[in-house]
Structure formats: C-alpha cells, structure tokens
Design a protein around this motif. Structure first.
Motif, PDB file in Angstrom:
ATOM      1  N   PHE B  98       0.845  -1.048  -0.014  1.00 21.03           N
ATOM      2  CA  PHE B  98       0.099  -0.146  -0.162  1.00 21.03           C
ATOM      3  C   PHE B  98       0.850   1.168  -0.187  1.00 21.03           C
ATOM      4  O   PHE B  98       0.264   2.506  -0.229  1.00 21.03           O
ATOM      5  N   LYS B  99       2.151   1.093   0.280  1.00 19.96           N
ATOM      6  CA  LYS B  99       2.730   2.263   0.340  1.00 19.96           C
ATOM      7  C   LYS B  99       3.401   2.892  -1.136  1.00 19.96           C
ATOM      8  O   LYS B  99       3.451   2.029  -1.981  1.00 19.96           O
ATOM      9  N   LYS B 100       3.785   4.055  -1.170  1.00 17.08           N
ATOM     10  CA  LYS B 100       4.319   4.734  -2.511  1.00 17.08           C
ATOM     11  C   LYS B 100       5.521   4.835  -2.339  1.00 17.08           C
ATOM     12  O   LYS B 100       6.079   5.142  -1.112  1.00 17.08           O
ATOM     13  N   GLY B 101       6.456   4.622  -3.355  1.00 18.90           N
ATOM     14  CA  GLY B 101       7.872   5.041  -3.151  1.00 18.90           C
ATOM     15  C   GLY B 101       8.498   5.374  -4.549  1.00 18.90           C
ATOM     16  O   GLY B 101       7.780   5.423  -5.632  1.00 18.90           O
ATOM     17  N   ALA B 102       9.748   5.891  -4.596  1.00 20.22           N
ATOM     18  CA  ALA B 102      10.116   6.254  -5.604  1.00 20.22           C
ATOM     19  C   ALA B 102      10.648   4.960  -6.738  1.00 20.22           C
ATOM     20  O   ALA B 102      11.316   4.167  -6.329  1.00 20.22           O
ATOM     21  N   TYR B 103      10.296   5.174  -7.859  1.00 19.72           N
ATOM     22  CA  TYR B 103      10.833   4.084  -9.109  1.00 19.72           C
ATOM     23  C   TYR B 103      12.129   4.419  -9.379  1.00 19.72           C
ATOM     24  O   TYR B 103      12.511   5.427  -9.630  1.00 19.72           O
ATOM     25  N   ILE B 104      12.968   3.255  -9.545  1.00 22.51           N
ATOM     26  CA  ILE B 104      14.149   3.443 -10.318  1.00 22.51           C
ATOM     27  C   ILE B 104      14.307   2.523 -11.294  1.00 22.51           C
ATOM     28  O   ILE B 104      13.614   1.086 -11.254  1.00 22.51           O
ATOM     29  N   GLY B 105      15.047   2.735 -12.638  1.00 23.41           N
ATOM     30  CA  GLY B 105      14.834   1.779 -13.613  1.00 23.41           C
ATOM     31  C   GLY B 105      15.717   0.795 -13.491  1.00 23.41           C
ATOM     32  O   GLY B 105      16.692   0.820 -12.530  1.00 23.41           O
ATOM     33  N   PRO B 106      15.669  -0.162 -14.325  1.00 26.22           N
ATOM     34  CA  PRO B 106      16.543  -1.476 -14.313  1.00 26.22           C
ATOM     35  C   PRO B 106      18.186  -1.137 -14.462  1.00 26.22           C
ATOM     36  O   PRO B 106      19.027  -1.569 -13.925  1.00 26.22           O
ATOM     37  N   ALA B 107      18.262   0.019 -15.358  1.00 24.54           N
ATOM     38  CA  ALA B 107      19.721   0.397 -15.674  1.00 24.54           C
ATOM     39  C   ALA B 107      20.309   0.979 -14.405  1.00 24.54           C
ATOM     40  O   ALA B 107      21.833   0.824 -14.331  1.00 24.54           O
ATOM     41  N   SER B 108      19.904   1.391 -13.484  1.00 28.13           N
ATOM     42  CA  SER B 108      20.517   1.676 -12.164  1.00 28.13           C
ATOM     43  C   SER B 108      20.481   0.899 -11.065  1.00 28.13           C
ATOM     44  O   SER B 108      21.295   1.100 -10.108  1.00 28.13           O
ATOM     45  N   VAL B 109      20.276  -0.600 -11.512  1.00 30.20           N
ATOM     46  CA  VAL B 109      20.570  -1.551 -10.508  1.00 30.20           C
ATOM     47  C   VAL B 109      21.531  -2.607 -10.965  1.00 30.20           C
ATOM     48  O   VAL B 109      21.651  -3.111 -11.982  1.00 30.20           O
ATOM     49  N   LYS B 110      22.683  -2.638 -10.229  1.00 31.28           N
ATOM     50  CA  LYS B 110      23.876  -3.456 -10.478  1.00 31.28           C
ATOM     51  C   LYS B 110      23.841  -4.459  -8.966  1.00 31.28           C
ATOM     52  O   LYS B 110      24.075  -3.724  -7.985  1.00 31.28           O
TER      53      LYS B 110
END
Ligand SMILES: Cc1ncc(C[n+]2csc(CCOP(=O)(O)OP(=O)(O)O)c2C)c(N)n1
Ligand SMILES: [Mg+2]
Lengths: 168, 515
Positions: B98-110
């Motif tokens: 139920f919480k809201k959060g900021a999305y980060i794209g796959p490119a910034s995940v290592k």
C-alpha cells in the motif's frame, strides 16, 4: 571405491542480508553435507559483508561440489578453501569450566599453563579457562581436563585466514 | 509471472517452484504477505514464505521497505532469466503493497554479488574440437540447456551436427533442439530411451554433453555409465561439472556462445572427422536401430497407447502444434514417439516429474500462442490433479486439447509394481474415475471418447477442429508397459525390450532399492 573423506576449512564471504546464514546452512543440510563447525560474523560493517567459516568433511568430489554449490548462492561474494587453495591459519577459541579442589585443581591449573590458557574466572572450587589454538589443541586440552572436573565447554568454531599480504 | 496470496497461496506454489528449479525454468512469483508488524505472530494466512521457498528457488526476497522494491524487482527478473534460469520469489507484506515509493529503472540496478559466466574459455573449446576430430565413436548428448539458451543454440547444434556427421541423442528436456526427422537423430536417451541411443551412450569413445546434467534417469547405474568415453561437458552452471560424472573437458558457458566458438574453431582450424571410423560407427548404430526398440504389438480391438500417440502425431503434422504432458507412461510414450522438429514445442515436467503439470502448462502455452494447437498428452490420474484449470481454459476462451490416454491405472506405478514387487498391485488401479465426457461438458468444454482403434482418427480430427477446450477420453489397453526400459541398477547396455520382458524378474535386489 569411494575416496576417503577429508576435513576442509572453507571461508565464504557473503552479503550480510536477512536469511543469508540460513541459505548456507540449508545448502549443507539439504544436500547432505557435513558441518563440523561454523562461525559467522559481520567483518565489514560499512560494506555489510559477513564471513562464514565452515569446517566440513567429505571426499574430494564432495568438497568440490560444496564449493561449487556455495558459489551458486546469490549473496555469496567469494569462496576459498583454506585446506586446498591457499594454506591458511586456523584458530578456535574455547571457554572451559573445570570444578574441583585440592590436587585436581592444582593439576588443572598446571596443565592450563602448558597450553597457555588464561584463567578468566575463578572461585574457590572452579576455573574458567580461555584457550585459543588449532581445534586439535583444544580437543587435547578438553580431554586432559575431563578427569580433573570438566563441567562445561563452549567453543567458537574455527576462524581462518590466509598467510601473506593478500585478502581472500 | 505468478501472483499468489499469502499463506496457502504461497504454499500451493511450492510444487511449481521446485519443478521450475529442477528444469531451469525462469519464473517470478510474487506472494502477498501479512503486514510487517504482524510477521512472526502466527497472523491470519501467515506463512514463513521465504523460509519455505528458500530450498526451491534460485533466490528469494522479503521486501520490508518499499524503497527496496524497485531494486528487488529488477534483480528478481535478472536472476530468474539469466545464467541457468530458475524460479524466484518476492514476498511483499500488505503494508508495503500500500505504500508509495520512488521508482528506479533497471539500468541503475547492479547486483552486488550475482554474476554469470557466459563466455566460454577458448582453450577448452579448442581441446573439445581436437577430441571431436580424433573421435572414432562420438555422440552428441544434448539437453534442456540448448532449448533454454534460445533458438539460435538449436540452429548452431544442427550446423555442428551436419558439419561433423555425429549422431545426436537428447534428454527429455532437450527434445526438439535437434529435428527428429534428421537421419542423425537417435531418439530419446535414458531409462525409456531408444536402444540405439543408450547403446551409443554406453559404447561411444567421445561424449559431447551440451546443456544436460547427467541425471540419474539418463545415466542408469553410474559406475557402469559409458565406461570407455572421454567426456566434454558444456553447462552454464559450474556446479553441474563433475557432479555426477567426472568429465575431461568442462566448458562453463552459455550454449549459444560456446557452440558459436566450436563452429568457428572447427572451421578455421580446418578440422576433419575420422571418416572411416565414423562409417563403422554408423554401421554399428544401424545394427542397433535394427532392433526397432519402439515397436509394439498392434491390436485390432484395443487402442494401444503407442498407436494413439502415433495417430495424434500423424493427424496434427504440419500444424502449429505445442505438446505438454502429465507424468507417467503416457509422457514417456509421447517423448519416444512424437516427433519434434523445433525447440520450445515440448513442455514437460522432467526433473521433478510432477503429475498435474500438463493441463495448466497447456493453458499457459495457449495464452501465449492463441492460434496454435496446444495438446496436453495426459494420463487419467495425473490430469485430475489440476483438472480445475479447465475452468480457466473456458473462462479465457483457450481451446486446449487434453488427450487422455486413459488406461484406468497409474500405469507407471502398475508397471513398477509388476517389475519390482512381483505383481503385488496396490492402489494403482482407479476404480472411481469420473466420466471425462460429462466432466468436460460440466466445465463448458467438449467431451470426446474413443474405445476402439477404428474410431480413433475421426475423433482426433473432431478434437482438432473443435473451437473449445476438449477433454478426449482415449480408452487404451490398461496393461500396456512402456519399453524399452533400463531397469534400476543396470547399465545402458542392459536394457530390456518389449518381447524379452514379460515374465522374468530382471531387477536385482540392489536395483529395487534404487528406484
Ligand atoms: C504429484 C505426484 N504424485 C505421485 C507421483 C508418482 N507417479 C509417477 S507416474 C504416476 C502415475 C501416473 O498415472 P497416469 O497419470 O494415469 O499416467 P500413466 O502412467 O497411466 O500413463 C505416479 C503416481 C508423481 N510423479 N507426481
Ligand atoms: Mg493412467
């Protein structure tokens, strides 16, 4: 013909995330591998990495599988076998409680000096020794204390590190 | 992608997860979980999902903070689909959902630790092709790794086989990677594999294992497994190397990349096969083929299960067909007899042998390929484990065809009770089967039945032409056994064929224990 079993000390550097120890231990129990001793603690608080040191036994084929299976766990950074890959130093610490008076008490103290054990707690009829060394040394010490009033033993399991300047 | 609720939803997913783990199938399962403050309190529909699924996933996560969610999602898809694919679980507590959060794209995940080695060591490739050029009795033993690596790997395998002229066999999971119509194809290997494939495995002097894992259903008794061969083993998962069988040339890499390099070095180093030796090898193989190990005694009154599969194959030939199966004799007959020309046309539960796999798998395949002819080759016992998915098929207008080889027995169990337990049959006969025709109608599908060989073809055509989901009750000979068979505890060259079999007890006491 099965090859004879060997004792190996394996270090596993892991990301210190929830459940990581359960993954390592579950791998051993799930695949029927032995754990003779296991130590784990965070070694780099900033990087959140923990080091697990496992003493295990098995045929060379089984040991090879254990290493491969450990590497397959997602949160594992690296795996080193201190028995085969790099000759390492192994130490274990134990706290050993011996209760008794008179000659037995004196003998316990005399032996503890030979083993370079420290007395970390004493009452009129008991000692707690702190002893550090290779696991065999601790085994020997505990065996010698048995007839002298051994009441309790707590061992840390093996911690291991390589010789020379390199990290694992 | 699978979505399940907390507690029972998650525990119901365990079989599917284990199935996917053993067959290297990418699966991302998202589970609901009770709110974070309730975890550990035996709350309503609480289960320790990450604890329960730890042993049956490639990795799993409990997301306690919504800030971690985008990273975990991207990692989950990466881990499920790369390297050796497998299932992952993301457990998401209700408050986090139920919480809201900021999305980060796959490119910034290592990922901090997860790495895949997919490029082959070229030194190993060169060693492999040198062994191939020197081989007198070579054999390609291919598996699901070729299929998983993608369609290019199958193309490259075909090219390599054509270039060398070596015979090809495959595991259950690898069917279709090499075309069954090719003269170099020896058929399925292993416990119910063909005589020629298993004899070739036993006698070869070079085994080129590509994306298979020396499973016990393939090797038979391990100490007697292919005693005279050198072995090349290509696998993307390093832990498979030397696990069951010690190999001479391990290649840890993605199959597509490794096959590309093998072809490249074979061509640039102008390698030649030992033509004379290969000719003798093929002569030997043709003798083995002469045994016709898949033959069976036809009947004019009873539908033989083998006949039913042969007719299904012939009458669906040239169509856009996908086959799924349940688990048992019918699965083995399908694997032996249905001829696959392309990869990804055959979906079966290999490593786990999960009865009930085929019907929901067919629903999934039909969803992905709306216009294809999707057939579940089923056993009457297995299909009842997940029969309720007929309702899904009807709801989503997915015209799957469930081709039930109804022998009234858990046939594979009956066969083993006959061979291993002296015919002391126990709980392998189903005395209370449903009327599958009525059952189909109850779901809003179409029910068909055939009881004699002469009515089979017309009914198969009716099934194919039906625009609805169909349950086809094919009444087959209840006592037919699946041959050839390598009994437990035996080697590849100790297979039993159909006529030799009938009454003797061939399984040693030691073998009975192995099962
Ligand atoms: C969930 C599950 N339970 C039990 C088994 C063991 N098993 C393997 S085959 C089989 C019988 C299958 O019967 P059926 O679906 O009628 O197929 P048949 O062998 O008759 O073709 C059983 C019980 C299994 N593989 N999966
Ligand atoms: Mg049956």
């Amino acid at each position: 013909m099965r090859a004879p079993t060997e004792r190996h000390t394996i270090a596993v550097l892991v990301d210190n995330e929830a459940g990581v120890l359960a993954r390592v231990v579950g791998l051993f129990s799930g695949r029927g591998y032995n754990i003779e001793s296991l130590t784990v603690a965070e070694v780099d608080h900033a990087a959140h990495t923990s080091r697990v040191t496992v003493v295990t036994s098995g045929t060379p084929e089984v040991i090879e599988q254990i290493e491969a299976q450990l590497r397959r766990l997602v949160p594992v950074h690296s795996v080193v076998n201190w028995t085969t890959a790099a000759p390492g130093i192994e130490r274990e610490m134990a706290l050993v409680k011996v209760a008794g008076t008179g000659d037995k008490r004196a003998e316990a103290q005399r032996i503890s000096a030979i083993f370079r054990a420290h007395i970390v707690d004493t009452t009129h009829n008991s000692f707690v020794f702190e002893i550090t060394g290779a696991p065999e040394k601790i085994d020997n010490f505990v065996d010698l204390m048995r007839p002298l009033g051994l009441v309790d033993v707590s061992r840390t399991g093996v911690a291991a590190i390589s010789r020379g300047p390199e990290a694992m | 992608m699978v979505l399940v609720t907390s507690g029972p939803g998650a525990t119901n997913a365990v079989t599917g997860l284990t199935d996917a783990l053993l067959d290297s199938i990418p699966l991302v399962v998202i589970c609901g979980q009770v709110a974070t403050h309730l975890i550990g309190t035996d709350a309503f529909q609480e289960a320790d999902t990450v604890g329960i699924t730890r042993a049956c996933t490639k990795h799993n996560w409990l997301v306690k903070d919504v800030a971690d969610l985008p990273r975990v999602m991207h990692e989950a898809f990466q881990i499920a689909t790369t390297g050796r694919p497998g299932p992952v679980v993301i457990d998401i507590p209700k408050d986090v959902q139920f919480k809201k959060g900021a999305y980060i794209g796959p490119a910034s995940v290592k990922h901090r630790t997860y790495r895949v080695k997919s490029d082959p060591d070229l030194g190993q490739i060169v060693k492999a092709i040198e062994l191939m050029a020197a081989a007198k009795k070579p054999l390609f033993y291919t598996g699901g790794g070729i299929v998983n690596s993608g369609p290019v790997a199958s193309k490259l395998l075909r090219e390599l086989a054509a270039l060398t002229g070596f015979p090809v066999t495959s595991t259950l999971m690898g069917l279709g990677a090499f075309p069954a119509s090719d003269p170099q194809w020896l058929g399925l290997v292993g416990m119910h594999g063909t005589y020629e494939a298993n004899q070739a495995m036993h006698d070869c002097d070079l085994m080129i294992c590509l994306g298979a894992r020396f499973d016990d259903r393939v090797t038979g008794k391990i100490d007697l497994f292919s005693p005279g061969s050198k072995k090349i083993h290509l696998d993307v998962d390093p832990s498979q190397i030397n696990k069951n069988v010690r190999v001479d040339v391990p290649i840890v890499a993605d199959a597509t990349k490794a096959l590309k390099e093998m072809l490249h070095f074979w061509k640039t180093q102008k390698k030649q096969v030992d033509k004379a030796a290969l000719k003798d090898w093929w002569k030997q193989i043709d003798l083995w083929r002469g045994k016709k190990s898949l033959d069976y005694k036809q009947s004019s009154t009873l539908i033989k299960p083998q006949y039913a599969i042969d007719r299904l194959y012939e009458l669906t030939r040239g169509r856009n067909v996908y086959i799924t199966t349940e688990v048992g004799q019918h699965q083995m007959w399908a694997a032996q007899r249905f001829k696959f020309e392309e990869p990804n046309r055959w979906m079966t539960s290999g490593g786990l042998g999960t009865m009930g796999y085929g019907l929901p798998a067919a629903v999934g395949v039909q969803m992905a390929h709306r216009d294809a002819l999707v057939i579940d080759i089923a056993g009457e016992a297995s299909v009842q484990m997940t029969m309720q998915e007929m309702s899904t098929a009807v709801q989503y207008d997915l015209p799957i065809k469930v081709f039930i080889l109804n022998n009234e027995y858990m046939g594979m169990v009956r066969q083993w009770q006959q061979l291993l337990h002296g015919g002391r049959y126990s709980h392998s006969y189903s005395e209370a089967l449903p009327d599958f025709v009525k059952l189909a109608e109850a779901y809003g599908g179409v029910g068909l039945r055939a009881s004699t060989p002469d009515e089979l073809d017309a009914k198969i055509i009716e099934m194919i032409d039906s625009p609805k989901p169909v349950l086809f009750d094919v009444r087959v000979d209840p006592k037919e056994n699946c041959y050839p068979m390598i009994p437990s505890g035996k080697a590849h060259n100790e297979m039993i064929l159909s006529d030799a079999m009938e009454e003797e007890t061939v399984v040693s006491d030691e073998g009975k224990m192995l099962v």
